[in-house]
Design an enzyme around this catalytic site. Structure first.
Site, PDB file in Angstrom:
ATOM      1  CE  LYS A 182      -2.181   1.496   3.780  1.00 30.44           C
ATOM      2  NZ  LYS A 182      -2.158   3.091   3.895  1.00 30.44           N
ATOM      3  CE  LYS A 228      -7.788   6.773   4.286  1.00 34.25           C
ATOM      4  NZ  LYS A 228      -6.258   6.288   4.156  1.00 34.25           N
TER       5      LYS A 228
END
Ligand code: C5P
Length: 233
Positions: A35, A64
């Site tokens: 990630k 996000k």
């Protein structure tokens, strides 16, 4: 693509590409994905994604996105052009934003995941924001993500059972805050171990410091991967 579908996603929370790639080189891409979050991507940019891919890793780009629908759709498309495996958006952007993101990332390209309620928010903060209680808001936002066709949501293992009716092959739960037994909680508050998270319905487990700060990251990953081993993997 790895030949298997490892459950573990290692969070490479580093200030630069050198540190992230040095850690990644110690890991087996058949046993995990990685990630890349805001810190690393802001410092190192798309080249760190390319570097990780060239080491054989599939990449979850954890930025996000939360903006007007047009901007988020374009950002998702740019993420997809980097060849990432998974990308996420804030569910609080609302159904039109989520639908625009979905349209920009047709099924079969990168997995598109919604962030429901940040686990860092207290009930007091949620009330101040007019968002009500965490469980009710999490369920409502996850349902919105499912209804517009997203591939899943990020949630804590503690919230995962609330989403049991939504979760399944077509809607995955991605859970951070994982702490194998005997590892420090660090700044995480609502942690779960690997078995608890999988039992709660998690499909993918985001694990950072228990692997990246371990004396032997490869051994720590192997222990996590074994604990997460599922039938068919
Ligand atoms: O080191 P640790 O395992 O705590 O790392 C967890 C990772 O998951 C970090 O990259 C953190 O930003 C991310 N995350 C989280 N809680 C959320 C969403 C993402 O810890 N609700």
């Amino acid at each position: 693509m790895p030949r298997t579908d490892p459950a573990v996603i290692v969070a490479l929370d580093y200030p630069g590409a050198r540190e992230a790639l040095a850690l990644a080189q110690k890991l087996d891409p058949a046993r995990c994905r990685v990630k890349v979050g805001s810190e690393l991507f802001t410092a190192a940019g798309p080249s760190v994604v390319a570097g990780l891919k060239s080491l054989g890793f599939e990449v979850f780009l954890d930025l996000k996105f939360h903006d007007i629908p047009h901007t988020v759709a374009r950002a998702c498309r740019s993420a997809c052009d980097l060849g990432v495996w998974m990308v996420n958006v804030h569910a609080l952007g609302g159904p039109r934003m989520l639908a625009a993101a979905r349209a920009a990332l047709p099924l079969g390209l990168a997995h598109l995941i919604g962030v429901t309620v940040l686990t860092s928010h207290s009930e007091h903060e949620l009330a101040e924001l007019g968002l009500g209680s965490a469980p009710a808001r999490t369920q409502a936002l996850a349902r919105m993500c499912r209804d517009v066709g997203l591939d899943g949501v990020v949630c804590s293992a503690h919230e995962a059972p609330l989403l049991a009716d939504l979760a399944g092959d077509a809607f995955m739960l991605v859970t951070p805050g994982i702490r194998p037994p005997g590892t420090p909680a660090d700044d995480q508050r609502r942690t779960a171990d690997i078995g608890e998270a999988l039992a709660a319905g998690a499909r993918y487990l985001v694990i950072g410091r228990p692997i990246t700060q371990a004396p032997d990251p490869a051994a720590a990953l192997e222990a996590c991967a074994r604990a997460a081993h599922r039938k068919g993997e």
